[in-house]
Design a protein around this motif. Structure first.
Motif, PDB file in Angstrom:
ATOM      1  N   ASN A   1      33.750  31.211  12.197  1.00 19.40           N
ATOM      2  CA  ASN A   1      33.659  32.669  12.276  1.00 19.40           C
ATOM      3  C   ASN A   1      33.977  33.268  10.914  1.00 19.40           C
ATOM      4  O   ASN A   1      34.220  32.540   9.940  1.00 19.40           O
ATOM      5  CB  ASN A   1      34.552  33.211  13.383  1.00 19.40           C
ATOM      6  N   ASN A   2      33.925  34.597  10.848  1.00 23.68           N
ATOM      7  CA  ASN A   2      34.119  35.294   9.581  1.00 23.68           C
ATOM      8  C   ASN A   2      35.414  36.081   9.573  1.00 23.68           C
ATOM      9  O   ASN A   2      35.652  36.905  10.455  1.00 23.68           O
ATOM     10  CB  ASN A   2      32.959  36.269   9.322  1.00 23.68           C
ATOM     11  N   TYR A   3      36.240  35.805   8.573  1.00 21.96           N
ATOM     12  CA  TYR A   3      37.430  36.602   8.294  1.00 21.96           C
ATOM     13  C   TYR A   3      37.670  36.292   6.823  1.00 21.96           C
ATOM     14  O   TYR A   3      38.414  35.365   6.484  1.00 21.96           O
ATOM     15  CB  TYR A   3      38.582  36.175   9.206  1.00 21.96           C
TER      16      TYR A   3
ATOM     17  N   VAL B   1      26.535  40.026  19.168  1.00 22.99           N
ATOM     18  CA  VAL B   1      25.360  39.448  18.523  1.00 22.99           C
ATOM     19  C   VAL B   1      25.436  39.636  17.020  1.00 22.99           C
ATOM     20  O   VAL B   1      25.940  40.627  16.512  1.00 22.99           O
ATOM     21  CB  VAL B   1      24.052  40.069  19.080  1.00 22.99           C
ATOM     22  N   GLU B   2      25.000  38.624  16.323  1.00 25.54           N
ATOM     23  CA  GLU B   2      24.768  38.641  14.893  1.00 25.54           C
ATOM     24  C   GLU B   2      24.111  37.304  14.621  1.00 25.54           C
ATOM     25  O   GLU B   2      24.781  36.320  14.395  1.00 25.54           O
ATOM     26  CB  GLU B   2      26.078  38.752  14.109  1.00 25.54           C
ATOM     27  N   ALA B   3      22.801  37.231  14.754  1.00 25.65           N
ATOM     28  CA  ALA B   3      22.009  36.002  14.630  1.00 25.65           C
ATOM     29  C   ALA B   3      22.152  35.112  15.864  1.00 25.65           C
ATOM     30  O   ALA B   3      21.174  34.722  16.464  1.00 25.65           O
ATOM     31  CB  ALA B   3      22.330  35.223  13.363  1.00 25.65           C
TER      32      ALA B   3
ATOM     33  N   GLY C   1      28.436  42.442  14.382  1.00 25.29           N
ATOM     34  CA  GLY C   1      29.796  41.907  14.402  1.00 25.29           C
ATOM     35  C   GLY C   1      30.713  42.435  13.320  1.00 25.29           C
ATOM     36  O   GLY C   1      31.915  42.600  13.539  1.00 25.29           O
ATOM     37  N   PHE C   2      30.161  42.733  12.133  1.00 27.77           N
ATOM     38  CA  PHE C   2      31.056  43.102  11.034  1.00 27.77           C
ATOM     39  C   PHE C   2      31.738  44.446  11.225  1.00 27.77           C
ATOM     40  O   PHE C   2      32.705  44.756  10.539  1.00 27.77           O
ATOM     41  CB  PHE C   2      30.324  43.036   9.681  1.00 27.77           C
ATOM     42  N   LYS C   3      31.236  45.287  12.182  1.00 33.69           N
ATOM     43  CA  LYS C   3      31.932  46.556  12.464  1.00 33.69           C
ATOM     44  C   LYS C   3      33.278  46.297  13.138  1.00 33.69           C
ATOM     45  O   LYS C   3      34.150  47.151  13.145  1.00 33.69           O
ATOM     46  CB  LYS C   3      31.101  47.453  13.385  1.00 33.69           C
TER      47      LYS C   3
HETATM   48 MO   LIG Z   1      29.345  38.767  10.436  1.00 35.26          MO
END
Ligand SMILES: [Mo]
Ligand SMILES: Nc1nc2c(c(=O)[nH]1)N[C@H]1C(S)=C(S)[C@@H](COP(=O)(O)O)O[C@H]1N2
Length: 300
Positions: A60-62, A119-121, A214-216
């Protein structure tokens, strides 16, 4: 405070926890799984066992913990989440530092009610524990001049190895229009799959806005500011041509470098197929009215 919205997704729609935990393998499996029968894929899914919670909530992204998708799971355990407080300031009647425990005592925490598509891809249905952001804002008392809500993530260079690198302008910031923030689908999440949220997913509380990319959904929030001006957002500052303020899920508006018309579903045996992405991520009945009359190609 009672929740103001009824979910149509049931527990059977939820992405199996094992698939959520093993996102990396599921995504790799999706690529390798083309050509495997549904049965074989299901068998593969069922053999993915949850090992240790700490080392399997991966992929995941952080970015504060590094830009590799495996970094948050490796590095985020150092984040101190107790004690925690959220400063609520700007155009509110009762500005101040709100202790996390005090917030939790006052909010109605819905356990697993918020079964949201994200969703994000690739996409999943994740059961969050949390409460409506509107209820938290009510604690602070939003003043009539407020039009936007700005959010900020904790910035702790000692605990966050990724912030040595200027990949984003730290701290991570996000924003919503006030009507988006007050919408009952906009929640502050404190848990996932019925337990406390892991650090890499934004402990101890993070935003979830299910009709946006997702980035929001900004993690580990320490400040919420009510303002009369559109606040800056991290990804828009980093690349305004690719990321706008709204970031609503919209299959008709491509990212400049890729289509956003389809997504890959994680879990359930269907993970090798792409499905059409729905306008507002399928929450159009609830939220389309917020954007009536707006050109969503311009306001992306
Ligand atoms: Mo993302
Ligand atoms: N503070 C902070 N919040 C963040 C990010 C980040 O790098 N830092 N990444 C965002 C992005 S790009 C995504 S896709 C989601 C991922 O949330 P998840 O790990 O719960 O899937 O968190 C968002 N929130």
């Amino acid at each position: 405070m009672a929740h103001r919205w009824i979910n149509t997704l049931s527990d059977t729609d939820v992405t199996p926890e094992v698939a959520f935990l093993n996102r990396r393998q599921m995504i790799a499996g999706a690529a390798a799984g083309v050509g495997l029968s549904l049965m074989a894929q299901r068998a593969r899914a069922e053999t993915l066992e949850p090992n240790n919670w700490d080392d399997i909530t991966t992929y995941n992204n952080y970015y504060e913990f590094g830009t590799d998708k495996g970094d948050p799971a490796r590095n985020a355990r150092t984040l101190t989440t107790k004690p925690w407080s959220v400063t609520i300031d700007g155009l509110v009647d009762r500005p101040g530092d709100y202790a996390f425990d005090e917030i939790m005592a006052k909010m109605t925490i819905e356990e697993r009610l918020y079964r949201f598509r994200c969703v994000e891809a690739w996409s999943m249905v994740v059961p969050w524990n949390g409460f409506e952001l509107a209820d938290l804002l009510e604690l602070a008392g939003v003043q009539s001049g407020a039009k936007y809500v700005a959010f900020e993530t904790v910035l702790r260079p000692d605990e966050m190895p990724g912030v040595r690198y200027p990949v984003l302008d730290w701290p991570y910031v996000e924003g919503l229009r006030l009507d988006e923030a007050l919408h009952p689908l906009t929640i502050m999440a404190t848990g996932i799959y019925g337990r406390d949220i892991p650090n890499q997913n934004g402990a101890p509380l993070r935003l979830v806005v299910p009709w946006k990319y997702g980035f929001k959904s900004i993690k580990s929030v320490v400040r919420i500011t009510l303002t009369d001006k559109e606040p800056p957002t991290s990804w828009n500052k980093a690349n305004a041509g690719e990321y706008g303020f709204y970031s609503n899920v919209n299959p008709e508006v491509s990212h400049p470098r890729w289509s956003q018309a389809t997504e890959r579903q994680i879990g359930g045996g269907l993970f090798s197929s792409r499905v059409p992405t729905l306008m507002f991520n399928g929450y159009g009945d609830e939220v389309a009215g917020l954007y009536a009359g707006m050109d969503l190609k311009k306001n992306f």
